[in-house]
Write an enzyme that holds these catalytic residues in place. Structure first.
Site, PDB file in Angstrom:
ATOM      1  N   LYS A  10      51.959  41.083  39.664  1.00  0.00           N
ATOM      2  CA  LYS A  10      51.107  42.058  40.357  1.00  0.00           C
ATOM      3  C   LYS A  10      50.427  41.390  41.554  1.00  0.00           C
ATOM      4  CE  LYS A  10      47.465  45.441  39.144  1.00  0.00           C
ATOM      5  NZ  LYS A  10      46.648  45.946  38.006  1.00  0.00           N
ATOM      6  N   SER A  47      47.091  50.600  37.073  1.00  0.00           N
ATOM      7  CA  SER A  47      47.446  50.275  38.431  1.00  0.00           C
ATOM      8  C   SER A  47      48.594  49.259  38.527  1.00  0.00           C
ATOM      9  CB  SER A  47      46.230  49.695  39.155  1.00  0.00           C
ATOM     10  OG  SER A  47      45.799  48.499  38.519  1.00  0.00           O
ATOM     11  N   SER A  96      45.269  49.505  32.831  1.00  0.00           N
ATOM     12  CA  SER A  96      46.316  49.243  33.830  1.00  0.00           C
ATOM     13  C   SER A  96      47.505  48.423  33.349  1.00  0.00           C
ATOM     14  CB  SER A  96      45.721  48.560  35.060  1.00  0.00           C
ATOM     15  OG  SER A  96      45.095  49.516  35.873  1.00  0.00           O
TER      16      SER A  96
END
Lengths: 86, 597
Positions: B176, B254, B278
């Site tokens: 990420k 996310s 997330s």
């Protein structure tokens, strides 16, 4: 908080932001196509103030319950050689 | 149903409860001690002693770029030395001779590790296979923000010549884009970081690479780790790999890009971060196994902060064993993150995630009582309406029969594996203390690290601005009371859930994020009739402090007798819908405000 008018809340929000040095006037006033505009940010802030602080403050907590304490790891890191993960 | 005959597994007796060494970590932990630590995190944050790297933030500029090679040839970044070995031996990897090499990108991390160790697959071949898929399909999925093709190939060549370090040796991972990567842009999909190139790796990245993993690329994410993945100004980017032709089908947020990269077979596995769902939410949406560890179990040093007391790194993986391998590598004390210090030793998570058999049949590793929430199997969902998040409102429209049936079947499978299933009551004031309004206590922790940027130019926050402004409006009095309320919630969860069970089903990830307890999710079926695409259905289990081993063991046992985790989405045919390029809509302010992050 539910009794406060939009004008009163606007005044509070803008004063608070001014104290912190945060300026919303750089945003467009009302532009749905913009990522953020003053109108939507102020609406969000008013809704937030009408709901969140009252919910938290009205929840009574005994002062003897769950008092904050120092995090042991903070002492761990500072009182002797820290363990090495790598 | 997903029941199938299990693989060979390993014969192992259920451990004796009296043997301390054989117990899962949650049985070695003083629940009161964990409470004290969580209390102190609150105090440390209030006093400003929690550690995050405060890096000068770059100025604003043009919109963040698309996938590209970020570095000039010859300026390759240095791989960590890898002196740390988090894996215990022998490693319970699948037998290489039983694994088909027909389609390496469809294999699990553990299967790939076994093939690489046996010399049947080269890290170079593997990287090339993933890069080929990225070239072919990422223009549709948009899972990657940045692909490090040259770097990954160079690393693979180096690792192909080196002696085998462990199960991550030569494994290409997606990371990420809020994890610092030395010499590689780290943008968090925000204008704030659009020129930012860290000069060191986040601890998690450093540990993974030190264990032999290859950084394949940085993944798309919600701006500053808030919503589903979008551009800084809110245009959707990453699509759900199970429905790329329907942009409205969320990949979860996310860590959207991390999840889609794995589900679409463009990376072997991935890491993301979770502050309010997330890791678990995108893993659920993509049919993956996601593990959100206990607060402090893994370092967030070198991760762009969202909420000091709630940021957790963890794997989004194909199955429990893969998640365990990643977690084993990143877990443990880090002198740069005091939250990780002074905690119980990390147990052997890989061993915990290895299926066992008792009397020749698949079984759970430790005697376990699983708590089921009231209404978990109901079609109609009850609960407060006005204070719900959008996600909750969607959920409250009612569950499909397919979803309820999948849940019933999941519980039946666990019973067959030896788990005791009981209904548990919600802790006192659960809906208030873990509800959206108390969840807002996190917002000042979001605003404070970015005060300088807020003062400089609020436009840098793009579509994400509102919660950062609202965080400035919460007074210290409310903040402190809210933090104490979190501890009260934790106390009640430990007493009123875990006084009756070892693990408890959860339906909203953010509630356990509030109190730092671990969560695992895994697929339990698919629903297509009412959705028009194969929507993954999942289950989520919450555990006591440091119960990662027990949670992984349960997911592994379930996956030993089911095959949902082995399903892969079909190839995306085209990004054209009705003869035109499909439009990716823009997230709105309400969605920004109401997601759990």
């Amino acid at each position: 908080m539910h009794d406060l008018s939009d004008e009163e809340l606007n005044s509070y929000i803008l004063t608070r932001l001014k104290i912190l040095g945060v300026d919303l006037s750089v945003l467009p006033k009302d532009d749905e196509d913009a990522p953020a505009d003053q109108k939507r940010i102020m609406e969000s802030a008013r809704q937030f103030l009408r709901n969140t602080p009252p919910a938290i403050i009205e929840y009574f907590m005994d002062p003897q319950e769950v008092p904050p304490e120092m995090y042991p790891a903070a002492l761990e890191a500072r009182m002797r050689e820290a363990p090495h993960g790598d | 149903m997903g029941i199938e005959s299990g693989g060979p597994g390993r014969e192992l007796s259920v451990p004796n409860r009296d043997s301390r060494e054989s117990l899962p970590t949650d049985r070695k932990v003083d629940r009161r001690g964990f409470l004290q630590r969580m209390t102190a995190i609150t105090a440390a944050v209030s006093a400003g002693t929690a550690v995050y790297p405060i890096t000068p933030l770059p100025g604003s500029g043009t919109a963040a770029g698309a996938v590209s090679a970020p570095r000039a040839p010859g300026s390759r970044r240095k791989r960590p030395s890898g002196s740390r070995d988090p894996f215990r031996r022998p490693l319970p990897l699948p037998e290489a001779s039983r694994i088909s090499l027909n389609d390496p990108v469809a294999l699990s991390l553990a299967e790939l590790a076994s093939l690489i160790e046996a010399g049947r697959l080269s890290p170079v071949e593997l990287v090339e296979a993933y890069l080929a898929r990225i070239d072919a399909h990422d223009s549709v999925y948009r899972a990657f923000k940045l692909v490090l093709a040259d770097e990954a190939l160079a690393d693979a060549e180096e690792l192909a010549r080196a002696s085998w370090r462990g199960p991550l040796h030569g494994i290409p991972l997606a990371v990420k884009d809020n994890f610092y990567t030395a010499g590689v842009p780290t943008l968090a999909n925000s204008h704030i970081f659009e020129d930012f190139v860290p000069d060191f790796d986040a601890t998690a990245v450093s540990r993974l690479q030190g264990a032999g993993a290859i950084l394949l690329g940085k993944t798309e994410m919600g701006p500053l780790a808030t919503s589903r993945a979008t551009t800084p100004d809110g245009d959707w980017t990453t699509l759900n790999a199970w429905a790329p032709h329907i942009p409205e089908v969320s990949p979860g947020g996310s860590s959207s890009g991390s999840a889609t990269s794995v589900a679409s077979r463009m990376a072997a596995s991935s890491i993301g971060t979770q502050t309010g769902g997330s890791i678990n939410n995108p893993s659920l949406a993509l049919g993956l196994t996601g593990l959100k560890p206990t607060m402090g179990r893994a370092s967030v040093y070198g991760v762009i902060p969202l909420t000091y007391t709630r940021d957790h790194p963890g794997p989004l993986a194909r199955d429990a064993l893969d998640a365990a391998i990643i977690m084993q590598a990143i877990a443990g004390p880090d002198p740069s993150d005091p939250r990780t210090l002074g905690l119980p030793e990390v147990s052997d998570l890989v061993e915990a995630a290895t299926p066992i058999r008792t009397n020749g049949r698949p079984a759970v590793r430790w005697p376990t009582t699983l708590g089921v929430l009231p209404g978990y199997l109901d079609l109609e969902v009850s609960g407060a309406g006005d204070e719900d998040t959008e996600e909750e409102r969607v959920a409250r429209r009612g569950r499909s029969e397919a979803e309820v049936n999948a849940r019933k079947e999941m519980l039946r499978v666990f019973e067959e594996l030896g788990v005791r299933v009981v209904e548990v009551n919600l802790p006192e004031d659960w809906e208030i203390l873990s509800g959206r309004l108390f969840n807002n206590v996190r917002l000042p922790e979001r605003s404070e690290p970015f005060l300088e940027v807020l003062r400089e130019d609020v436009r840098k926050f793009g579509v994400s601005l509102a919660p950062w402004i609202n965080g400035l409006l919460l007074d210290g009095t409310e903040y402190l009371r809210g933090q104490r309320a979190k501890l009260l919630l934790l106390e009640r969860v430990l007493d009123q859930f875990f006084g009756h069970c070892d693990v408890v089903v959860q339906t909203d990830a953010y509630r356990f994020d509030i109190i730092g307890l671990p969560l695992i999710n895994f697929p339990i079926g698919f629903e297509e009739a009412s959705t028009g695409y194969p929507r993954p259905l999942g289950a989520m289990l919450g555990g006591m402090p440091y119960a990662e081993d027990r949670l992984l063991s349960l997911a592994a046992a379930y996956q030993e007798v089911t095959d949902w985790h082995r399903r892969r989405p079909a190839e995306p045919e085209t990004f054209v819908v009705d003869g035109r390029e499909a439009r990716r809509p823009r997230i709105n302010l309400r969605e920004v405000m109401e997601v759990g992050e």
